[in-house]
Scaffold this active site. Sequence first.
Site, mmCIF file in Angstrom:
data_model
loop_
_atom_site.group_PDB
_atom_site.id
_atom_site.type_symbol
_atom_site.label_atom_id
_atom_site.label_comp_id
_atom_site.label_asym_id
_atom_site.label_seq_id
_atom_site.Cartn_x
_atom_site.Cartn_y
_atom_site.Cartn_z
ATOM 1 C CG ASN A 220 -3.044 6.936 9.645
ATOM 2 O OD1 ASN A 220 -4.173 7.375 9.751
ATOM 3 N ND2 ASN A 220 -2.776 5.658 9.835
ATOM 4 N NE ARG B 243 -4.847 4.971 7.263
ATOM 5 C CZ ARG B 243 -3.833 4.196 6.908
ATOM 6 N NH1 ARG B 243 -2.993 4.561 5.968
ATOM 7 N NH2 ARG B 243 -3.657 3.036 7.502
#
Length: 97
Positions: free
Chosen positions: A39, A20
């Site tokens: 996620n 990320r």
Amino acid sequence: MKVKTVYLKIRGRVQGVGYRRWARQAAASAGAISGWVRNVGDGSVEIFMRGDEDALDRMIVACQRGPWAARVDDVAFMPPVVSGFLPDITDGKFEII
């Protein structure tokens, strides 16, 4: 400039490897990309992004590699987000949610 929107689901070893944070940096490097990355409970990562078509194409190619510690097995294109549970894209921002 042609603007495009894509929603990706990235599968493989993509959680716990900085994917990320890497995606946020990659979007900034590609330029002219807004969106978010998150996620998912199934172990995948989702990215919803909008921007210049050329910049998005570079970002999609980069997502197929990911950060050095990741192992990307699949990058799938998903239908656009229509759920009230997920945020829309805020122009000028690429966020981790």
